[in-house]
Design a protein around this motif. Structure first.
Motif, PDB file in Angstrom:
ATOM      1  N   ALA A  13      58.979  52.428  70.342  1.00  0.00           N
ATOM      2  CA  ALA A  13      59.660  51.145  70.564  1.00  0.00           C
ATOM      3  C   ALA A  13      58.715  50.138  71.223  1.00  0.00           C
ATOM      4  CB  ALA A  13      60.908  51.347  71.416  1.00  0.00           C
ATOM      5  N   ASP A  14      57.931  50.594  72.210  1.00  0.00           N
ATOM      6  CA  ASP A  14      56.967  49.692  72.866  1.00  0.00           C
ATOM      7  C   ASP A  14      55.908  49.234  71.870  1.00  0.00           C
ATOM      8  OD1 ASP A  14      58.298  49.914  75.276  1.00  0.00           O
ATOM      9  OD2 ASP A  14      56.971  51.474  76.057  1.00  0.00           O
ATOM     10  N   TYR A  15      55.484  50.141  70.994  1.00  0.00           N
ATOM     11  CA  TYR A  15      54.483  49.823  69.974  1.00  0.00           C
ATOM     12  C   TYR A  15      55.020  48.758  69.015  1.00  0.00           C
ATOM     13  CZ  TYR A  15      50.938  50.701  66.367  1.00  0.00           C
ATOM     14  OH  TYR A  15      49.931  50.571  65.455  1.00  0.00           O
ATOM     15  N   ALA A  16      56.271  48.931  68.572  1.00  0.00           N
ATOM     16  CA  ALA A  16      56.897  47.959  67.666  1.00  0.00           C
ATOM     17  C   ALA A  16      57.040  46.605  68.352  1.00  0.00           C
ATOM     18  CB  ALA A  16      58.254  48.476  67.199  1.00  0.00           C
ATOM     19  N   ALA A  17      57.443  46.611  69.629  1.00  0.00           N
ATOM     20  CA  ALA A  17      57.580  45.359  70.369  1.00  0.00           C
ATOM     21  C   ALA A  17      56.222  44.674  70.521  1.00  0.00           C
ATOM     22  CB  ALA A  17      58.205  45.626  71.740  1.00  0.00           C
ATOM     23  N   ALA A  18      55.178  45.458  70.760  1.00  0.00           N
ATOM     24  CA  ALA A  18      53.831  44.887  70.889  1.00  0.00           C
ATOM     25  C   ALA A  18      53.376  44.263  69.568  1.00  0.00           C
ATOM     26  CB  ALA A  18      52.846  45.960  71.344  1.00  0.00           C
ATOM     27  N   ALA A  19      53.727  44.899  68.449  1.00  0.00           N
ATOM     28  CA  ALA A  19      53.374  44.344  67.132  1.00  0.00           C
ATOM     29  C   ALA A  19      54.068  43.000  66.921  1.00  0.00           C
ATOM     30  CB  ALA A  19      53.742  45.319  66.021  1.00  0.00           C
ATOM     31  N   LEU A  20      55.333  42.912  67.296  1.00  0.00           N
ATOM     32  CA  LEU A  20      56.065  41.649  67.180  1.00  0.00           C
ATOM     33  C   LEU A  20      55.457  40.590  68.096  1.00  0.00           C
ATOM     34  CD1 LEU A  20      59.710  43.028  67.003  1.00  0.00           C
ATOM     35  CD2 LEU A  20      58.420  41.973  65.130  1.00  0.00           C
ATOM     36  N   ASP A  21      55.114  40.984  69.315  1.00  0.00           N
ATOM     37  CA  ASP A  21      54.475  40.041  70.248  1.00  0.00           C
ATOM     38  C   ASP A  21      53.157  39.530  69.687  1.00  0.00           C
ATOM     39  OD1 ASP A  21      56.514  40.206  72.095  1.00  0.00           O
ATOM     40  OD2 ASP A  21      55.476  41.656  73.384  1.00  0.00           O
ATOM     41  N   ALA A  22      52.355  40.436  69.120  1.00  0.00           N
ATOM     42  CA  ALA A  22      51.047  40.054  68.574  1.00  0.00           C
ATOM     43  C   ALA A  22      51.188  39.051  67.437  1.00  0.00           C
ATOM     44  CB  ALA A  22      50.293  41.293  68.102  1.00  0.00           C
ATOM     45  N   LEU A  23      52.289  39.131  66.710  1.00  0.00           N
ATOM     46  CA  LEU A  23      52.533  38.215  65.591  1.00  0.00           C
ATOM     47  C   LEU A  23      53.280  36.952  66.019  1.00  0.00           C
ATOM     48  CD1 LEU A  23      53.497  40.871  62.900  1.00  0.00           C
ATOM     49  CD2 LEU A  23      51.383  39.525  63.005  1.00  0.00           C
ATOM     50  N   GLY A  24      53.636  36.878  67.285  1.00  0.00           N
ATOM     51  CA  GLY A  24      54.329  35.699  67.785  1.00  0.00           C
ATOM     52  C   GLY A  24      55.795  35.634  67.405  1.00  0.00           C
ATOM     53  N   VAL A  25      56.391  36.766  67.077  1.00  0.00           N
ATOM     54  CA  VAL A  25      57.812  36.798  66.712  1.00  0.00           C
ATOM     55  C   VAL A  25      58.632  36.801  68.002  1.00  0.00           C
ATOM     56  CG1 VAL A  25      59.630  38.117  65.572  1.00  0.00           C
ATOM     57  CG2 VAL A  25      57.343  38.030  64.567  1.00  0.00           C
ATOM     58  N   ARG A  26      59.419  35.765  68.181  1.00  0.00           N
ATOM     59  CA  ARG A  26      60.220  35.638  69.399  1.00  0.00           C
ATOM     60  C   ARG A  26      61.721  35.631  69.113  1.00  0.00           C
ATOM     61  NH1 ARG A  26      56.055  36.990  71.057  1.00  0.00           N
ATOM     62  NH2 ARG A  26      54.544  35.788  72.199  1.00  0.00           N
ATOM     63  N   TRP A  27      62.127  35.205  67.927  1.00  0.00           N
ATOM     64  CA  TRP A  27      63.546  35.062  67.595  1.00  0.00           C
ATOM     65  C   TRP A  27      63.803  35.582  66.189  1.00  0.00           C
ATOM     66  CZ3 TRP A  27      66.267  33.803  71.693  1.00  0.00           C
ATOM     67  CH2 TRP A  27      65.661  33.081  72.708  1.00  0.00           C
ATOM     68  N   GLY A  28      65.004  36.020  65.963  1.00  0.00           N
ATOM     69  CA  GLY A  28      65.424  36.394  64.620  1.00  0.00           C
ATOM     70  C   GLY A  28      65.324  37.880  64.346  1.00  0.00           C
ATOM     71  N   ILE A  29      65.661  38.224  63.138  1.00  0.00           N
ATOM     72  CA  ILE A  29      65.654  39.619  62.698  1.00  0.00           C
ATOM     73  C   ILE A  29      64.247  39.997  62.266  1.00  0.00           C
ATOM     74  CG2 ILE A  29      66.433  41.157  60.848  1.00  0.00           C
ATOM     75  CD1 ILE A  29      69.122  39.777  60.938  1.00  0.00           C
ATOM     76  N   ALA A  30      63.870  41.204  62.600  1.00  0.00           N
ATOM     77  CA  ALA A  30      62.581  41.735  62.143  1.00  0.00           C
ATOM     78  C   ALA A  30      62.783  43.166  61.671  1.00  0.00           C
ATOM     79  CB  ALA A  30      61.547  41.691  63.247  1.00  0.00           C
ATOM     80  N   HIS A  31      62.090  43.510  60.620  1.00  0.00           N
ATOM     81  CA  HIS A  31      62.101  44.873  60.090  1.00  0.00           C
ATOM     82  C   HIS A  31      60.744  45.477  60.444  1.00  0.00           C
ATOM     83  CE1 HIS A  31      62.845  48.117  57.175  1.00  0.00           C
ATOM     84  NE2 HIS A  31      61.557  48.012  56.919  1.00  0.00           N
ATOM     85  N   VAL A  32      60.753  46.492  61.314  1.00  0.00           N
ATOM     86  CA  VAL A  32      59.515  47.114  61.773  1.00  0.00           C
ATOM     87  C   VAL A  32      59.585  48.604  61.455  1.00  0.00           C
ATOM     88  CG1 VAL A  32      57.989  47.545  63.733  1.00  0.00           C
ATOM     89  CG2 VAL A  32      59.360  45.445  63.655  1.00  0.00           C
ATOM     90  N   GLU A  33      58.567  49.103  60.768  1.00  0.00           N
ATOM     91  CA  GLU A  33      58.484  50.537  60.478  1.00  0.00           C
ATOM     92  C   GLU A  33      57.268  51.107  61.189  1.00  0.00           C
ATOM     93  OE1 GLU A  33      58.696  51.600  56.327  1.00  0.00           O
ATOM     94  OE2 GLU A  33      60.197  50.049  55.958  1.00  0.00           O
ATOM     95  N   VAL A  34      57.511  52.174  61.940  1.00  0.00           N
ATOM     96  CA  VAL A  34      56.463  52.858  62.680  1.00  0.00           C
ATOM     97  C   VAL A  34      56.594  54.348  62.397  1.00  0.00           C
ATOM     98  CG1 VAL A  34      55.575  53.401  64.988  1.00  0.00           C
ATOM     99  CG2 VAL A  34      56.480  51.127  64.508  1.00  0.00           C
ATOM    100  N   ILE A  35      55.488  55.014  62.130  1.00  0.00           N
ATOM    101  CA  ILE A  35      55.482  56.464  61.978  1.00  0.00           C
ATOM    102  C   ILE A  35      54.822  57.046  63.220  1.00  0.00           C
ATOM    103  CG2 ILE A  35      54.518  58.416  60.704  1.00  0.00           C
ATOM    104  CD1 ILE A  35      54.731  56.736  58.168  1.00  0.00           C
ATOM    105  N   VAL A  36      55.501  58.014  63.831  1.00  0.00           N
ATOM    106  CA  VAL A  36      54.940  58.701  64.980  1.00  0.00           C
ATOM    107  C   VAL A  36      54.416  60.041  64.476  1.00  0.00           C
ATOM    108  CG1 VAL A  36      55.385  59.660  67.270  1.00  0.00           C
ATOM    109  CG2 VAL A  36      56.543  57.555  66.539  1.00  0.00           C
ATOM    110  N   GLY A  37      53.118  60.243  64.596  1.00  0.00           N
ATOM    111  CA  GLY A  37      52.479  61.454  64.112  1.00  0.00           C
ATOM    112  C   GLY A  37      52.701  62.636  65.033  1.00  0.00           C
ATOM    113  N   GLY A  38      52.286  63.790  64.573  1.00  0.00           N
ATOM    114  CA  GLY A  38      52.402  65.013  65.354  1.00  0.00           C
ATOM    115  C   GLY A  38      51.661  64.935  66.674  1.00  0.00           C
ATOM    116  N   ASP A  39      50.673  64.062  66.747  1.00  0.00           N
ATOM    117  CA  ASP A  39      49.911  63.881  67.979  1.00  0.00           C
ATOM    118  C   ASP A  39      50.596  62.907  68.937  1.00  0.00           C
ATOM    119  OD1 ASP A  39      49.563  61.519  66.588  1.00  0.00           O
ATOM    120  OD2 ASP A  39      47.366  61.556  66.652  1.00  0.00           O
TER     121      ASP A  39
END
Length: 183
Positions: A2-28
């Motif tokens: 969740a923190d990783y997805a939020a950081a990706a949105l922050d890096a892109l300047g997304v502040r408002w609205g709906i966002a579709h974020v897909e993250v894969i968490v590996g075995g590590d």
């Protein structure tokens, strides 16, 4: 994740609205970004979200933009200010895209009834070309999936068992005049 997805949105300047974020968490345990888009999921994700966390992004978006102007909220809608920064799950939830491993005229769809009867499966759709009599193509990407299932269960063991069984059934699910993966 969740923190990783939020950081990706922050890096892109997304502040408002709906966002579709897909993250894969590996075995590590490392999170890997798959996709970020300024849109809602392309499937009807709302019932799954409502069951798993109690609200959905579209209702929240309306509340955020319209606030008190929303005279009548749909069942299950939540006022924006009452929503936590991170969703608090009340059940385990997943959307499973059905993968077709065979091609040709569909002679049988095996396992669909068993899947539909599973405790965790709350909704399911098999697209028309993958039903008996249709002409199936092998799934090669998200645009060529054969359908989907919504799984929701507050019991992790049952949820995981149903998911594992779906994965076990899927390779032989679509039997065509060209065979199936299990034949």
């Amino acid at each position: 994740a969740a923190d990783y997805a939020a950081a990706a949105l922050d890096a892109l300047g997304v502040r408002w609205g709906i966002a579709h974020v897909e993250v894969i968490v590996g075995g590590d345990g490392a999170a890997r970004l798959v996709e970020v888009n300024r849109r809602q999921h392309n499937a009807d994700f709302r019932p799954l979200c409502r069951a798993a966390v109690g609200y959905d992004a579209l209702d929240l978006l309306l509340d955020a933009y319209l606030g008190d102007a929303v005279a009548e909220r749909p069942p299950g809608a939540t006022e924006w200010d009452a929503v936590p920064d991170l969703a608090v799950p009340r059940a385990h939830g997943a959307m499973v895209h059905l993968v077709c491993h065979a091609e040709g005229e569909v002679m049988a769809v095996e396992g669909a009834e068993e899947m539909g009867d599973m405790e965790s499966v709350v909704a399911m759709e098999i697209y028309a070309p993958y039903r008996v009599g249709g002409t199936a193509a092998k799934t090669v990407d998200i645009l060529s999936d054969a359908g989907w299932l919504h799984l929701v269960n507050d019991d992790w063991e049952q949820f995981a068992a149903d998911y594992a069984r779906i994965m076990e059934l899927m390779p032989g699910m679509f039997v065509t005049d060209g065979g199936s993966c299990s034949s």
